[in-house]
Design a protein around this motif. Structure first.
Motif, short mmCIF file in Angstrom:
data_model
loop_
_atom_site.label_atom_id
_atom_site.label_comp_id
_atom_site.label_asym_id
_atom_site.label_seq_id
_atom_site.Cartn_x
_atom_site.Cartn_y
_atom_site.Cartn_z
N LYS A 15 0.84 -1.38 -0.07
CA LYS A 15 0.04 -0.22 0.13
C LYS A 15 0.94 1.36 0.06
N ILE A 16 1.88 1.30 0.89
CA ILE A 16 2.86 2.38 0.79
C ILE A 16 3.67 2.55 -0.47
N ALA A 17 4.03 1.68 -1.11
CA ALA A 17 4.77 1.44 -2.24
C ALA A 17 3.82 2.32 -3.40
N GLU A 18 2.73 1.78 -3.42
CA GLU A 18 1.70 2.13 -4.32
C GLU A 18 1.45 3.60 -4.16
N SER A 19 1.10 4.07 -2.95
CA SER A 19 0.77 5.55 -2.78
C SER A 19 1.88 6.32 -2.87
N ALA A 20 3.32 5.92 -2.80
CA ALA A 20 4.31 6.69 -3.10
C ALA A 20 4.61 6.67 -4.57
N LEU A 21 4.32 5.61 -5.37
CA LEU A 21 4.42 5.79 -6.67
C LEU A 21 3.39 6.52 -7.50
N GLN A 22 2.11 6.54 -7.03
CA GLN A 22 1.18 7.50 -7.39
C GLN A 22 1.36 8.74 -7.37
N LEU A 23 2.03 9.11 -6.01
CA LEU A 23 2.42 10.43 -5.78
C LEU A 23 3.52 11.04 -7.04
N VAL A 24 4.61 9.93 -7.26
CA VAL A 24 5.44 10.40 -8.16
C VAL A 24 5.11 10.47 -9.49
N LEU A 25 4.18 9.81 -10.03
CA LEU A 25 3.42 9.91 -11.08
C LEU A 25 2.55 11.06 -11.29
N GLN A 26 1.95 11.54 -10.28
CA GLN A 26 1.08 12.84 -10.19
C GLN A 26 2.22 14.12 -10.33
N GLU A 27 3.33 13.82 -9.65
CA GLU A 27 4.26 15.04 -9.70
C GLU A 27 4.93 14.93 -11.02
N LYS A 28 5.12 13.88 -11.79
CA LYS A 28 5.86 14.10 -12.99
C LYS A 28 4.71 14.52 -14.19
N HIS A 29 3.36 14.13 -13.90
CA HIS A 29 2.54 14.84 -14.89
C HIS A 29 2.31 16.18 -14.65
N SER A 30 2.51 16.63 -13.44
CA SER A 30 2.51 18.15 -13.44
C SER A 30 3.48 18.93 -13.70
N LEU A 31 4.64 18.29 -14.31
CA LEU A 31 5.91 18.90 -14.51
C LEU A 31 5.83 19.45 -16.01
N THR A 32 6.35 20.59 -16.27
CA THR A 32 6.53 21.20 -17.74
C THR A 32 7.57 20.42 -18.39
N LYS A 33 7.40 20.59 -19.62
CA LYS A 33 8.40 19.74 -20.72
C LYS A 33 9.66 20.24 -20.03
N ASP A 34 10.08 21.38 -19.89
CA ASP A 34 11.41 21.91 -19.55
C ASP A 34 11.85 21.29 -18.09
N GLU A 35 11.02 21.05 -17.18
CA GLU A 35 11.42 20.42 -15.88
C GLU A 35 11.79 18.93 -16.10
N GLN A 36 10.76 18.35 -16.94
CA GLN A 36 10.85 16.93 -17.17
C GLN A 36 12.54 16.61 -17.98
N LYS A 37 12.83 17.51 -18.86
CA LYS A 37 13.84 17.21 -19.52
C LYS A 37 15.20 17.54 -18.49
N CYS A 38 14.85 18.54 -17.63
CA CYS A 38 16.11 18.79 -16.61
C CYS A 38 16.12 17.56 -15.77
N GLN A 39 14.90 16.84 -15.33
CA GLN A 39 15.11 15.60 -14.55
C GLN A 39 15.68 14.68 -15.12
N LEU A 40 15.36 14.35 -16.55
CA LEU A 40 16.00 13.45 -17.15
C LEU A 40 17.30 13.50 -17.42
N THR A 41 17.99 14.69 -17.68
CA THR A 41 19.37 15.16 -17.86
C THR A 41 20.26 14.67 -16.43
N LEU A 42 19.43 15.07 -15.15
CA LEU A 42 20.11 14.99 -13.98
C LEU A 42 20.19 13.31 -13.82
#
Length: 78
Positions: free
Chosen positions: A20-47
């Motif tokens: 349950k904890i892993a699923e909740s954590a993953l959902q939070l990560v996915l929500q945050e990922k979808h809320s990032l702009t393309k530039d923020e996503q590119k920055c995270q992938l670069t890092l």
């Protein structure tokens, strides 16, 4: 609760609770990922790529078997 405390508590939880904890954590990560702009996503992938460079450096554990790439790994009797 700090990350260290959460990680220390995990072994004491049931598998169901850990999932349950892993699923909740993953959902939070996915929500945050979808809320990032393309530039923020590119920055995270670069890092992430920069961080992974050491994993693929000569002598690292990820490519330890690359010396065997040319060898046959299955020898079947005739």
């Amino acid at each position: 609760m700090e990350t260290k405390e959460i990680l220390q508590a995990l072994p004491n939880l049931s598998i169901s609770d850990r999932l349950k904890i892993a699923e909740s954590a993953l959902q939070l990560v996915l929500q945050e990922k979808h809320s990032l702009t393309k530039d923020e996503q590119k920055c995270q992938l670069t890092l992430a790529a920069i961080t992974a460079i050491a994993d693929y450096a000569p002598g690292s554990e990820l490519n330890i078997f690359s010396d065997l790439e040319e060898e046959d790994f299955c020898d079947y009797p005739d």
